[in-house]
Design a protein around this motif. Structure first.
Motif, PDB file in Angstrom:
ATOM      1  N   ARG A 209      -5.564  -9.333 -10.131  1.00 52.62           N
ATOM      2  CA  ARG A 209      -6.293  -8.142 -10.601  1.00 52.62           C
ATOM      3  C   ARG A 209      -7.501  -7.848  -9.724  1.00 52.62           C
ATOM      4  NH1 ARG A 209      -4.425  -6.693 -15.600  1.00 52.62           N
ATOM      5  NH2 ARG A 209      -5.983  -5.052 -15.665  1.00 52.62           N
ATOM      6  N   SER A 210      -7.465  -8.205  -8.433  1.00 58.62           N
ATOM      7  CA  SER A 210      -8.633  -7.901  -7.600  1.00 58.62           C
ATOM      8  C   SER A 210      -8.568  -6.441  -7.163  1.00 58.62           C
ATOM      9  CB  SER A 210      -8.641  -8.794  -6.359  1.00 58.62           C
ATOM     10  OG  SER A 210      -7.582  -8.420  -5.496  1.00 58.62           O
ATOM     11  N   TRP A 211      -9.739  -5.848  -7.074  1.00 61.39           N
ATOM     12  CA  TRP A 211      -9.856  -4.440  -6.637  1.00 61.39           C
ATOM     13  C   TRP A 211      -9.233  -4.263  -5.274  1.00 61.39           C
ATOM     14  CZ3 TRP A 211     -13.315  -3.185  -2.473  1.00 61.39           C
ATOM     15  CH2 TRP A 211     -13.385  -1.816  -2.187  1.00 61.39           C
ATOM     16  N   LEU A 212      -9.220  -5.334  -4.452  1.00 63.33           N
ATOM     17  CA  LEU A 212      -8.778  -5.187  -3.058  1.00 63.33           C
ATOM     18  C   LEU A 212      -7.368  -4.615  -2.974  1.00 63.33           C
ATOM     19  CD1 LEU A 212      -9.716  -5.755  -0.137  1.00 63.33           C
ATOM     20  CD2 LEU A 212      -8.406  -7.875  -0.273  1.00 63.33           C
ATOM     21  N   TYR A 213      -6.532  -4.953  -3.987  1.00 63.15           N
ATOM     22  CA  TYR A 213      -5.138  -4.449  -3.956  1.00 63.15           C
ATOM     23  C   TYR A 213      -4.908  -3.354  -4.999  1.00 63.15           C
ATOM     24  CZ  TYR A 213      -4.317  -8.132  -0.604  1.00 63.15           C
ATOM     25  OH  TYR A 213      -4.384  -8.914   0.533  1.00 63.15           O
ATOM     26  N   VAL A 214      -5.976  -2.826  -5.539  1.00 61.49           N
ATOM     27  CA  VAL A 214      -5.972  -1.680  -6.475  1.00 61.49           C
ATOM     28  C   VAL A 214      -4.843  -1.759  -7.510  1.00 61.49           C
ATOM     29  CG1 VAL A 214      -7.319   0.024  -5.175  1.00 61.49           C
ATOM     30  CG2 VAL A 214      -4.882  -0.266  -4.634  1.00 61.49           C
ATOM     31  N   ASN A 215      -4.681  -2.939  -8.083  1.00 59.78           N
ATOM     32  CA  ASN A 215      -3.749  -3.126  -9.210  1.00 59.78           C
ATOM     33  C   ASN A 215      -2.367  -2.528  -8.962  1.00 59.78           C
ATOM     34  OD1 ASN A 215      -5.057  -4.702 -11.029  1.00 59.78           O
ATOM     35  ND2 ASN A 215      -5.889  -3.024 -12.259  1.00 59.78           N
ATOM     36  N   GLY A 216      -1.888  -2.668  -7.726  1.00 60.38           N
ATOM     37  CA  GLY A 216      -0.538  -2.186  -7.465  1.00 60.38           C
ATOM     38  C   GLY A 216      -0.448  -0.677  -7.294  1.00 60.38           C
ATOM     39  N   CYS A 217      -1.606  -0.030  -7.061  1.00 58.57           N
ATOM     40  CA  CYS A 217      -1.595   1.436  -6.865  1.00 58.57           C
ATOM     41  C   CYS A 217      -2.174   1.820  -5.507  1.00 58.57           C
ATOM     42  CB  CYS A 217      -2.394   2.118  -7.965  1.00 58.57           C
ATOM     43  SG  CYS A 217      -1.804   1.765  -9.603  1.00 58.57           S
ATOM     44  N   PRO A 218      -1.635   1.277  -4.400  1.00 58.57           N
ATOM     45  CA  PRO A 218      -2.141   1.675  -3.084  1.00 58.57           C
ATOM     46  C   PRO A 218      -1.587   3.035  -2.693  1.00 58.57           C
ATOM     47  CG  PRO A 218      -0.279   0.226  -2.782  1.00 58.57           C
ATOM     48  CD  PRO A 218      -0.531   0.316  -4.267  1.00 58.57           C
ATOM     49  N   VAL A 219      -2.243   3.629  -1.676  1.00 56.78           N
ATOM     50  CA  VAL A 219      -1.723   4.867  -1.079  1.00 56.78           C
ATOM     51  C   VAL A 219      -0.606   4.454  -0.126  1.00 56.78           C
ATOM     52  CG1 VAL A 219      -2.273   6.830   0.415  1.00 56.78           C
ATOM     53  CG2 VAL A 219      -3.956   6.024  -1.274  1.00 56.78           C
ATOM     54  N   ILE A 220       0.637   4.843  -0.436  1.00 59.28           N
ATOM     55  CA  ILE A 220       1.761   4.551   0.467  1.00 59.28           C
ATOM     56  C   ILE A 220       1.950   5.784   1.340  1.00 59.28           C
ATOM     57  CG2 ILE A 220       4.191   3.928   0.640  1.00 59.28           C
ATOM     58  CD1 ILE A 220       2.517   1.785  -0.745  1.00 59.28           C
ATOM     59  N   CYS A 221       1.708   5.644   2.639  1.00 57.74           N
ATOM     60  CA  CYS A 221       1.695   6.814   3.523  1.00 57.74           C
ATOM     61  C   CYS A 221       3.077   7.258   3.967  1.00 57.74           C
ATOM     62  CB  CYS A 221       0.879   6.497   4.784  1.00 57.74           C
ATOM     63  SG  CYS A 221      -0.882   6.267   4.467  1.00 57.74           S
ATOM     64  N   THR A 222       3.212   8.564   4.106  1.00 56.89           N
ATOM     65  CA  THR A 222       4.325   9.145   4.876  1.00 56.89           C
ATOM     66  C   THR A 222       3.799   9.246   6.309  1.00 56.89           C
ATOM     67  OG1 THR A 222       3.362  11.321   4.532  1.00 56.89           O
ATOM     68  CG2 THR A 222       4.991  10.569   2.897  1.00 56.89           C
ATOM     69  N   ARG A 223       4.622   9.648   7.256  1.00 53.76           N
ATOM     70  CA  ARG A 223       4.126   9.816   8.633  1.00 53.76           C
ATOM     71  C   ARG A 223       2.940  10.805   8.664  1.00 53.76           C
ATOM     72  NH1 ARG A 223       5.531   5.666  10.146  1.00 53.76           N
ATOM     73  NH2 ARG A 223       7.381   5.119  11.380  1.00 53.76           N
ATOM     74  N   PRO A 224       3.052  11.980   8.054  1.00 56.93           N
ATOM     75  CA  PRO A 224       1.894  12.890   8.076  1.00 56.93           C
ATOM     76  C   PRO A 224       0.661  12.282   7.409  1.00 56.93           C
ATOM     77  CG  PRO A 224       3.862  14.089   7.470  1.00 56.93           C
ATOM     78  CD  PRO A 224       4.228  12.635   7.457  1.00 56.93           C
ATOM     79  N   MET A 225       0.834  11.436   6.393  1.00 56.30           N
ATOM     80  CA  MET A 225      -0.335  10.791   5.770  1.00 56.30           C
ATOM     81  C   MET A 225      -0.904   9.726   6.697  1.00 56.30           C
ATOM     82  SD  MET A 225       0.932  10.575   1.831  1.00 56.30           S
ATOM     83  CE  MET A 225      -0.506   9.766   1.144  1.00 56.30           C
ATOM     84  N   GLU A 226      -0.079   9.150   7.552  1.00 57.96           N
ATOM     85  CA  GLU A 226      -0.594   8.219   8.572  1.00 57.96           C
ATOM     86  C   GLU A 226      -1.430   8.986   9.597  1.00 57.96           C
ATOM     87  OE1 GLU A 226       3.260   6.700   9.183  1.00 57.96           O
ATOM     88  OE2 GLU A 226       3.006   5.307   7.516  1.00 57.96           O
ATOM     89  N   VAL A 227      -1.048  10.240   9.851  1.00 55.29           N
ATOM     90  CA  VAL A 227      -1.884  11.100  10.702  1.00 55.29           C
ATOM     91  C   VAL A 227      -3.203  11.364   9.973  1.00 55.29           C
ATOM     92  CG1 VAL A 227      -2.080  13.349  11.830  1.00 55.29           C
ATOM     93  CG2 VAL A 227       0.127  12.162  11.798  1.00 55.29           C
ATOM     94  N   ALA A 228      -3.124  11.608   8.655  1.00 53.88           N
ATOM     95  CA  ALA A 228      -4.353  11.830   7.868  1.00 53.88           C
ATOM     96  C   ALA A 228      -5.240  10.586   7.909  1.00 53.88           C
ATOM     97  CB  ALA A 228      -3.994  12.182   6.425  1.00 53.88           C
ATOM     98  N   ALA A 229      -4.633   9.405   7.903  1.00 50.07           N
ATOM     99  CA  ALA A 229      -5.424   8.162   7.957  1.00 50.07           C
ATOM    100  C   ALA A 229      -6.125   8.032   9.307  1.00 50.07           C
ATOM    101  CB  ALA A 229      -4.525   6.953   7.707  1.00 50.07           C
ATOM    102  N   LEU A 230      -5.433   8.378  10.402  1.00 52.20           N
ATOM    103  CA  LEU A 230      -6.084   8.249  11.716  1.00 52.20           C
ATOM    104  C   LEU A 230      -7.183   9.310  11.867  1.00 52.20           C
ATOM    105  CD1 LEU A 230      -5.410  10.217  14.476  1.00 52.20           C
ATOM    106  CD2 LEU A 230      -3.131   9.475  13.934  1.00 52.20           C
ATOM    107  N   VAL A 231      -6.973  10.472  11.249  1.00 57.32           N
ATOM    108  CA  VAL A 231      -8.018  11.512  11.295  1.00 57.32           C
ATOM    109  C   VAL A 231      -9.200  11.085  10.413  1.00 57.32           C
ATOM    110  CG1 VAL A 231      -8.591  13.885  10.665  1.00 57.32           C
ATOM    111  CG2 VAL A 231      -6.426  13.384  11.834  1.00 57.32           C
ATOM    112  N   SER A 232      -8.919  10.522   9.236  1.00 59.57           N
ATOM    113  CA  SER A 232     -10.002  10.035   8.359  1.00 59.57           C
ATOM    114  C   SER A 232     -10.797   8.948   9.053  1.00 59.57           C
ATOM    115  CB  SER A 232      -9.403   9.433   7.086  1.00 59.57           C
ATOM    116  OG  SER A 232      -9.131  10.408   6.153  1.00 59.57           O
ATOM    117  N   ALA A 233     -10.113   8.174   9.892  1.00 64.33           N
ATOM    118  CA  ALA A 233     -10.781   7.041  10.541  1.00 64.33           C
ATOM    119  C   ALA A 233     -11.616   7.471  11.743  1.00 64.33           C
ATOM    120  CB  ALA A 233      -9.740   6.004  10.970  1.00 64.33           C
ATOM    121  N   ILE A 234     -11.519   8.758  12.139  1.00 67.25           N
ATOM    122  CA  ILE A 234     -12.392   9.255  13.218  1.00 67.25           C
ATOM    123  C   ILE A 234     -13.824   8.988  12.778  1.00 67.25           C
ATOM    124  CG2 ILE A 234     -13.321  11.339  14.325  1.00 67.25           C
ATOM    125  CD1 ILE A 234     -10.483  12.551  14.177  1.00 67.25           C
ATOM    126  N   ASN A 235     -14.634   8.472  13.713  1.00 73.33           N
ATOM    127  CA  ASN A 235     -16.016   8.097  13.347  1.00 73.33           C
ATOM    128  C   ASN A 235     -16.988   8.825  14.270  1.00 73.33           C
ATOM    129  OD1 ASN A 235     -18.456   6.928  12.892  1.00 73.33           O
ATOM    130  ND2 ASN A 235     -17.651   4.831  12.702  1.00 73.33           N
TER     131      ASN A 235
END
Ligand SMILES: CC1(C)CN=C(N2CCN(c3ncnc4sc(CC(F)F)cc34)CC2)S1
Length: 492
Positions: A209-235
């Motif tokens: 039940r640790s927050w790190l794994y969000v109780n089995g509710c992670p964001v499972i990415c599609t390819r376009p969501m992986e693009v969203a992740a790389l854009v979100s990670a722009i710093n």
């Protein structure tokens, strides 16, 4: 694909934001998958040139948005790095070893993770900024923990596996693979001084039940969501106190492109990132950032069983910065309503720091500010504000109950006592404390392996009618808010 498609070449040189947005748009709308390696190299090159080089070109004041020229990303540089990544991955992974199945195997995923892992430079500061892209990996052999996970997914895409996808919690990343994305594997490290668990399935499931794994509710990415992740990670950060404006504007434009294409709908943190950017520099004709923060919270409720904390801390931070203190209390109480379902474990330091700052910095600052005023409408006279604060503190108390690691210490109690005692008794008595048991909390107390406050927990339901909030006394001991309030009553 071995090299760039001909269609990609004509976008170069990429020397302004619209040209990069056009490349992303075409990649996202073209029939085949968006090319993660290509897009990560391009935005990594722009970010690196505008945030890592000392030679910062001072932008002429006369420039308007559309004239924001970027240091051009040349085709031959991009193509060389792209080919280098393809050669690295294909050269190190002998695909004949991995049967002919179209699905990736755990051994394949672990092998790609090893190729990335073993090619990283031996010692570098892992928490540094600008280490998230394939540009950083290919030019400096350095990646942060998110960057390693992203590189593994990009590497599997190079090898032709369309089933390997990025899985994201609020503070960790891993991959899913196999038929229906049914398998999981750690591919990167987490935090400091923790042995990495690369190659293992994500565990131990609901038990911890640790927050790190969000109780089995992670964001499972599609390819376009992986693009969203790389854009979100722009710093865009240039230093601790300033951002490279062009990088922030590029990130904002790319997030709007992904938003319009529907790829942020199930990605609350990306919506939160876009809202933060909009708060700083609103885009004409777009919804206000307050609406976007609400959309992020709704996304978490709709798709992730309201098990994510950050949408509410994004929203609370916004209200706090805009001196909307009652709304901030409500958002933070909503954040505490999420964390109360978890057990605090050693991997959850990031969210602990988040709640610590809210409880011991932000709320005390608000109390100081409002105590100077004497308006009748003061939040100190508002029972709903008191109820939000009680719900906030109660959530943290319940977080601790059943946890292997204690949360609260005297450093929490002083600001808590100080805050609650700022509300007069006639305001406090309008909040009826009502707690009752329900199945969720039963599970929590039964599976909680913890020692801290290991008592039978009763959930505090808040029935908000007749302008007061009910929290009925129940059983339980430990740090339940009732005990805290009772002890406070005796002191105020
Ligand atoms: C309310 C806040 C303190 C403000 N920023 C927050 N962020 C939370 C983390 N952010 C993220 N934004 C988009 N995607 C991801 S995936 C991830 C976990 C990592 F290990 F992969 C983190 C994260 C962006 C910034 S929470």
């Amino acid at each position: 694909m071995a090299g760039f498609r001909a269609v990609d070449r004509r976008h170069f040189p990429l020397d302004d934001i619209p040209s990069i947005v056009r490349l992303f748009k075409e990649q996202l709308e073209s029939s085949s998958e968006p090319d993660l390696a290509l897009l990560s190299i391009v935005v990594g090159a722009v970010e690196n040139s505008l945030t890592c080089n000392r030679s910062v070109s001072v932008q002429k004041e006369t420039d308007t948005l559309c004239e924001h020229k970027l240091p051009a990303v040349q085709y031959h540089i991009t193509e060389a790095l792209y080919s280098k990544f393809h050669a690295l991955i294909k050269g190190a992974v002998d695909l004949t070893q991995y049967s002919g199945s179209k699905y990736a195997t755990r051994e394949l995923v672990k092998k790609v993770s090893d190729v990335i892992w073993n090619s990283l430079s031996k010692s570098y500061y892992k928490d540094r900024a600008h280490l998230q892209s394939l540009y950083s990996y290919l030019t400096g052999r350095r990646l942060d923990c998110f960057g390693v996970a992203f590189a593994v997914v990009a590497g599997c895409q190079v090898l032709g596996y369309r089933d390997v996808h990025l899985a994201l919690s609020e503070d960790h990343a891993w991959v899913v693979f196999g038929e229906g994305g049914s398998q999981t594997a750690e591919v990167t490290w987490h935090g400091k001084g923790n042995e990495d668990k690369r190659g293992q399935p994500v565990g131990p499931g609901m038990g911890s039940r640790s927050w790190l794994y969000v109780n089995g509710c992670p964001v499972i990415c599609t390819r376009p969501m992986e693009v969203a992740a790389l854009v979100s990670a722009i710093n865009p950060s240039l230093s601790a106190t300033s951002d490279a404006m062009e990088v922030a504007l590029l990130q904002q434009e790319l997030l709007w492109l992904l938003y319009d294409l529907g790829h942020l709908t199930q990605y609350p943190m990306a919506i939160g990132n876009l809202s933060d950017l909009e708060e700083v520099s609103p885009t004409p004709g777009r919804p206000p950032c307050s609406t976007l923060f609400q959309e992020a919270a709704m996304s978490a409720r709709t798709y992730y069983k309201n098990q994510h904390v950050y949408p509410y801390t994004y929203q609370g931070g916004y209200f706090y910065r805009h001196k909307m203190y009652k709304e901030a209390f409500e958002s933070w109480a909503n954040a505490a309503d999420v964390i109360r379902l978890y057990n605090y474990s050693r991997d959850d330091e990031e969210i602990y720091k988040e709640f610590l700052e809210i409880a011991n910095e932000l709320i005390p600052h608000i109390m100081k500010v409002v105590s100077s005023g004497h308006s009748a409408h003061s939040i100190l006279k508002d029972p709903e504000c008191f109820a939000h604060l009680i719900r906030f503190y109660d959530g943290i108390c319940q977080w601790e109950e059943g946890s292997p690691t204690p949360v609260l210490h005297i450093g929490w109690a002083k600001p808590l006592v100080n805050t609650i005692s700022k509300f007069d008794a006639d305001v406090r008595t309008q909040v009826v404390i009502e707690c009752h048991e329900d199945e969720i909390c039963n599970n929590k107390s039964s599976s909680g392996k913890g020692t801290a406050g290991n008592t039978k927990y009763l959930n505090n339901k808040y029935l908000n009618n007749n302008n007061y909030c009910k929290m009925r006394e129940g059983g339980g001991g430990g740090n339940s808010t009732r005990d805290i309030i009772r002890s406070l009553e005796s002191r105020v």
